[in-house]
Scaffold this active site. Structure first.
Site, PDB file in Angstrom:
ATOM      1  CB  CYS A   1       0.640   1.679   3.869  1.00 13.12           C
ATOM      2  SG  CYS A   1      -1.522   1.298   3.602  1.00 13.12           S
TER       3      CYS A   1
ATOM      4  CB  CYS B   1      -1.094   0.174   1.444  1.00 12.20           C
ATOM      5  SG  CYS B   1      -1.684   1.897   1.829  1.00 12.20           S
TER       6      CYS B   1
END
Length: 192
Positions: A77, A74
């Site tokens: 993230c 991600c």
């Protein structure tokens, strides 16, 4: 006085060959590191996940907790990780920071329980382990600090876009009470 004989030409050649082989090995090792992109220090997400307390321990230790559902792939993230790491280090001992990887089947019950369908998702718990807020999407360092400070001070959570309070009834219970069936939602791994 004992005289040591001068090394002969074959001993000198052997010594030079050993030095040449050593130099060649060092150059090859450097080339391999360079082609592989150098030495990679452990990523902040990996380090924080490995060091984070167990979720059940965090929710029962009398400190507020911030739980991040994340994935190694991600990008949001990964971009938020340095700010998370800074916030965690500044509030260590006052706030639990727990990271749960959505690709680890161990966390599936927690993903279901907290309705994770996008990442990064932060679940915010008070010092009694009660889920009081949720944040979906990447957050800046300042936003993370504001959330942490509100949790620690037992103040209302800041009002950011993509963030809200948690009801004491979950969505499924509310819909069931209304007689509404909800369609299944895409899981966090469906986002690419």
């Amino acid at each position: 006085m004992i005289e040591t004989p001068d090394p002969g030409p074959s001993q000198q050649r052997g010594h030079k060959e050993s030095l040449l082989l050593l130099l060649l090995a060092v150059v090859l090792a450097g080339a391999v590191l360079w082609f592989r992109g150098g030495l990679h220090p452990e990523a902040p997400l990996e380090r924080m996940a490995r060091q984070s307390p167990d979720l059940q321990v965090a929710l029962a230790n009398g400190k507020p907790s911030m739980v991040e559902f994340y994935a190694d792939w991600c990008e949001a993230c990964k971009s938020m990780a340095p700010a998370m790491e800074t916030m965690e280090s500044q509030h260590r001992g006052e706030l639990n920071v727990v990271l749960l990887n959505v690709d680890n089947p161990r966390w599936q019950p927690q993903m279901d329980r907290y309705g994770v369908n996008g990442i990064p998702q932060l679940e915010l718990f008070n010092d009694q382990g009660v889920d009081i807020g949720r944040s979906i999407g990447a957050r800046s360092g300042a936003e993370l600090q504001a959330m942490a400070q509100a949790l620690i001070a037992k103040e209302p959570l800041p009002k950011f876009a993509g963030m809200g309070a948690i009801s004491t009834l979950d969505v499924a219970e509310q819909n069931q009470a209304k007689g509404v069936t909800s369609p299944s939602q895409a899981g966090p791994r469906s986002h690419g």
